[in-house]
Design a protein around this motif. Structure first.
Motif, PDB file in Angstrom:
ATOM      1  N   LEU A  43       0.663  -1.332  -0.009  1.00 51.01           N
ATOM      2  CA  LEU A  43      -0.078  -0.022  -0.067  1.00 51.01           C
ATOM      3  C   LEU A  43       0.756   1.507  -0.120  1.00 51.01           C
ATOM      4  N   MET A  44       2.007   1.161   0.552  1.00 55.00           N
ATOM      5  CA  MET A  44       2.740   2.434   0.863  1.00 55.00           C
ATOM      6  C   MET A  44       2.942   3.222  -0.397  1.00 55.00           C
ATOM      7  N   PRO A  45       3.568   2.487  -1.465  1.00 57.69           N
ATOM      8  CA  PRO A  45       3.892   3.284  -2.835  1.00 57.69           C
ATOM      9  C   PRO A  45       2.543   3.877  -3.592  1.00 57.69           C
ATOM     10  N   CYS A  46       1.453   3.040  -3.109  1.00 56.29           N
ATOM     11  CA  CYS A  46       0.171   3.745  -3.766  1.00 56.29           C
ATOM     12  C   CYS A  46      -0.033   4.987  -3.087  1.00 56.29           C
ATOM     13  N   TRP A  47       0.064   5.024  -1.830  1.00 61.85           N
ATOM     14  CA  TRP A  47      -0.511   6.310  -0.930  1.00 61.85           C
ATOM     15  C   TRP A  47       0.655   7.319  -1.390  1.00 61.85           C
ATOM     16  N   TRP A  48       1.919   7.127  -1.376  1.00 60.99           N
ATOM     17  CA  TRP A  48       2.851   7.751  -1.683  1.00 60.99           C
ATOM     18  C   TRP A  48       2.815   8.576  -3.108  1.00 60.99           C
ATOM     19  N   SER A  49       2.268   7.914  -4.123  1.00 61.88           N
ATOM     20  CA  SER A  49       2.199   8.524  -5.260  1.00 61.88           C
ATOM     21  C   SER A  49       0.897   9.214  -5.446  1.00 61.88           C
ATOM     22  N   ALA A  50      -0.005   8.633  -4.746  1.00 58.07           N
ATOM     23  CA  ALA A  50      -1.520   9.251  -4.830  1.00 58.07           C
ATOM     24  C   ALA A  50      -1.246  10.827  -4.209  1.00 58.07           C
ATOM     25  N   ALA A  51      -0.401  10.807  -3.029  1.00 58.52           N
ATOM     26  CA  ALA A  51      -0.374  12.077  -2.515  1.00 58.52           C
ATOM     27  C   ALA A  51       0.541  13.015  -3.035  1.00 58.52           C
ATOM     28  N   ALA A  66      -9.227   8.041  -3.350  1.00 59.08           N
ATOM     29  CA  ALA A  66      -8.252   7.179  -3.936  1.00 59.08           C
ATOM     30  C   ALA A  66      -7.471   6.380  -2.683  1.00 59.08           C
ATOM     31  N   ILE A  67      -7.489   7.183  -1.684  1.00 63.20           N
ATOM     32  CA  ILE A  67      -6.659   6.528  -0.357  1.00 63.20           C
ATOM     33  C   ILE A  67      -7.233   5.456  -0.121  1.00 63.20           C
ATOM     34  N   ALA A  68      -8.936   5.463   0.087  1.00 63.35           N
ATOM     35  CA  ALA A  68      -9.470   4.185   0.504  1.00 63.35           C
ATOM     36  C   ALA A  68      -9.600   3.310  -0.574  1.00 63.35           C
ATOM     37  N   LEU A  69      -9.684   3.470  -1.763  1.00 62.79           N
ATOM     38  CA  LEU A  69      -9.659   2.542  -2.872  1.00 62.79           C
ATOM     39  C   LEU A  69      -8.234   1.645  -2.878  1.00 62.79           C
ATOM     40  N   PHE A  70      -7.144   2.298  -2.760  1.00 71.91           N
ATOM     41  CA  PHE A  70      -6.036   1.786  -2.708  1.00 71.91           C
ATOM     42  C   PHE A  70      -5.743   0.885  -1.474  1.00 71.91           C
ATOM     43  N   PHE A  71      -6.394   1.427  -0.207  1.00 78.39           N
ATOM     44  CA  PHE A  71      -6.269   0.483   0.862  1.00 78.39           C
ATOM     45  C   PHE A  71      -6.919  -0.960   0.590  1.00 78.39           C
ATOM     46  N   ILE A  72      -8.135  -0.847   0.090  1.00 74.31           N
ATOM     47  CA  ILE A  72      -8.827  -2.000  -0.126  1.00 74.31           C
ATOM     48  C   ILE A  72      -7.971  -2.784  -0.992  1.00 74.31           C
ATOM     49  N   LEU A 129     -10.491  -1.800  -9.049  1.00 81.13           N
ATOM     50  CA  LEU A 129      -9.625  -1.153 -10.217  1.00 81.13           C
ATOM     51  C   LEU A 129     -10.465  -0.496 -11.030  1.00 81.13           C
ATOM     52  N   VAL A 130     -11.683  -0.916 -11.418  1.00 83.47           N
ATOM     53  CA  VAL A 130     -12.568  -0.109 -12.439  1.00 83.47           C
ATOM     54  C   VAL A 130     -13.194   0.914 -11.991  1.00 83.47           C
ATOM     55  N   GLN A 131     -13.152   1.295 -10.609  1.00 83.61           N
ATOM     56  CA  GLN A 131     -13.353   2.693 -10.013  1.00 83.61           C
ATOM     57  C   GLN A 131     -12.414   3.737 -10.562  1.00 83.61           C
ATOM     58  N   PHE A 132     -11.477   3.590 -11.250  1.00 83.74           N
ATOM     59  CA  PHE A 132     -10.478   4.726 -11.743  1.00 83.74           C
ATOM     60  C   PHE A 132     -10.633   4.557 -13.129  1.00 83.74           C
ATOM     61  N   ASN A 133      -9.722   5.594 -13.697  1.00 84.42           N
ATOM     62  CA  ASN A 133      -9.842   5.918 -15.192  1.00 84.42           C
ATOM     63  C   ASN A 133      -9.394   4.775 -15.837  1.00 84.42           C
ATOM     64  N   ARG A 134      -9.554   4.778 -17.401  1.00 84.39           N
ATOM     65  CA  ARG A 134      -8.975   3.565 -18.210  1.00 84.39           C
ATOM     66  C   ARG A 134      -7.331   3.544 -18.234  1.00 84.39           C
ATOM     67  N   PHE A 135      -6.911   4.720 -18.295  1.00 83.67           N
ATOM     68  CA  PHE A 135      -5.433   4.587 -18.136  1.00 83.67           C
ATOM     69  C   PHE A 135      -5.030   3.593 -17.071  1.00 83.67           C
ATOM     70  N   ALA A 136      -5.469   4.115 -15.655  1.00 83.04           N
ATOM     71  CA  ALA A 136      -5.336   3.517 -14.484  1.00 83.04           C
ATOM     72  C   ALA A 136      -5.592   2.048 -14.438  1.00 83.04           C
ATOM     73  N   VAL A 137      -6.675   1.804 -15.138  1.00 89.76           N
ATOM     74  CA  VAL A 137      -7.131   0.152 -15.316  1.00 89.76           C
ATOM     75  C   VAL A 137      -5.973  -0.459 -16.208  1.00 89.76           C
TER      76      VAL A 137
END
Length: 310
Positions: A43-51, A66-72, A129-137
């Motif tokens: 999770l840590m790199p996800c949260w780093w990059s989102a912030a 984004a923080i909540a979805l990355f956690f799950i 994952l599909v809660q995000f944009n197409r590029f992120a998916v």
């Protein structure tokens, strides 16, 4: 249960052992919910990059979701990855003291049952994952190739930790993909720094199994570095700090981010000084402390994103 142990050898008393329904415990252990440290480290790199990406964009409106979805997503996909790892490593796990009581080698879960559980976890991850944009998916799906090959790397290379780093650091790209719809030099520098961090902390983790790994021919950086582990950690942890620092420069980060990076660096230095590779219990404690190291950096990046907006 075929008289098998009810607890994985490297786990301690936790909610899975004490509160979860008996039928669910082998599956929860497959997904490592009795030992969530790996999910936090994913999770840590996800949260780093989102912030960091939110700070660059000058907008934090999307950040809480984004923080909540990355956690799950991190907890679910780490569980899926561990299930896949246990399926592929079931014969090797039976030969290692620390892992022989895992659900599959212990006979608590069959391989078909584990495969079905893997599919369920993957579908939950896809729903996130599909809660995000197409590029992120598309970026998220691309990580599956690395996850799929990782369990086989320790059979063929002394550097399986690099492949783990590629997989566990993928979130450093995902935050930018989610928040900005692109991956730029800042994201790549953060990704590279995270990879160096993962190589370091997983080398510490691998020292728990170094003797058993030598007996059965499993390769790792712990065995490769041996008594030179402290020097190797100095190199990889220094690379992590420098490369993350490059990402902060490219992002135009302000003092809170740099304070977070300094705290992160001090924690890594403490790990190197404290480490005794001959003490498996200490190796595990220091490995687990990387969650706190990651949270220190995240706190700085989050504060930086907020003050850029207010």
């Amino acid at each position: 249960m075929n008289g098998a142990p009810t607890r994985v050898a490297d786990a301690t008393g936790n909610w899975v052992d004490t509160r979860a329904p008996q039928w669910s415990r082998p599956y929860l252990r497959l997904s490592r919910l009795d030992r969530p440290i790996g999910s936090w480290l994913l999770l840590m790199p996800c949260w780093w990059s989102a912030a960091l990406a939110a700070g660059v964009a000058g907008s934090i409106g999307q950040l809480p979701l984004a923080i909540a979805l990355f956690f799950i997503g991190a907890f679910v996909m780490r569980g899926a990855g561990c299930t896949w790892n246990d399926i592929t490593d079931r014969d090797l796990d039976a030969l290692v003291e620390r892992t022989r009581s895992r659900p599959i080698p212990a006979g608590q879960v069959s391989v078909p049952q584990a495969m079905a559980f893997l599919v369920v976890q993957a579908l939950i991850g896809l729903a996130v994952l599909v809660q995000f944009n197409r590029f992120a998916v598309a970026t998220g799906i691309a990580s599956l190739a690395i996850v799929a090959v990782y369990p086989f790397m320790k059979r063929i290379t002394w550097w399986p930790q690099i492949v783990l780093g590629l997989a566990f650091s993928w979130g450093a790209l995902m935050g930018f993909a989610v928040m900005q719809g692109r991956i730029d030099a800042t994201a790549l520098a953060l990704y590279a720094g995270s990879i160096a961090w993962v190589i370091g902390y997983d080398t510490i983790y691998a020292h728990q199994d170094a003797e058993d790994d030598a007996l059965i021919g499993i390769k790792s950086t712990a065995r490769l570095f041996g008594e030179r582990t402290h020097q190797a950690l100095m190199v990889f942890y220094a690379l992590a700090v420098v490369l993350i620092g490059v990402a902060l420069v490219l992002a135009g980060a302000r003092w809170p981010a740099w304070t977070g990076l300094a705290a992160f660096a001090l924690h890594l230095a403490w790990q190197i000084r404290r480490l005794e590779i001959s003490d498996p219990a200490l190796c595990l404690r220091i490995f687990k402390s990387n969650r706190e190291a990651g949270l220190l950096l995240f706190a700085g990046l989050l504060a930086d994103a907020v003050i850029r907006v207010v």
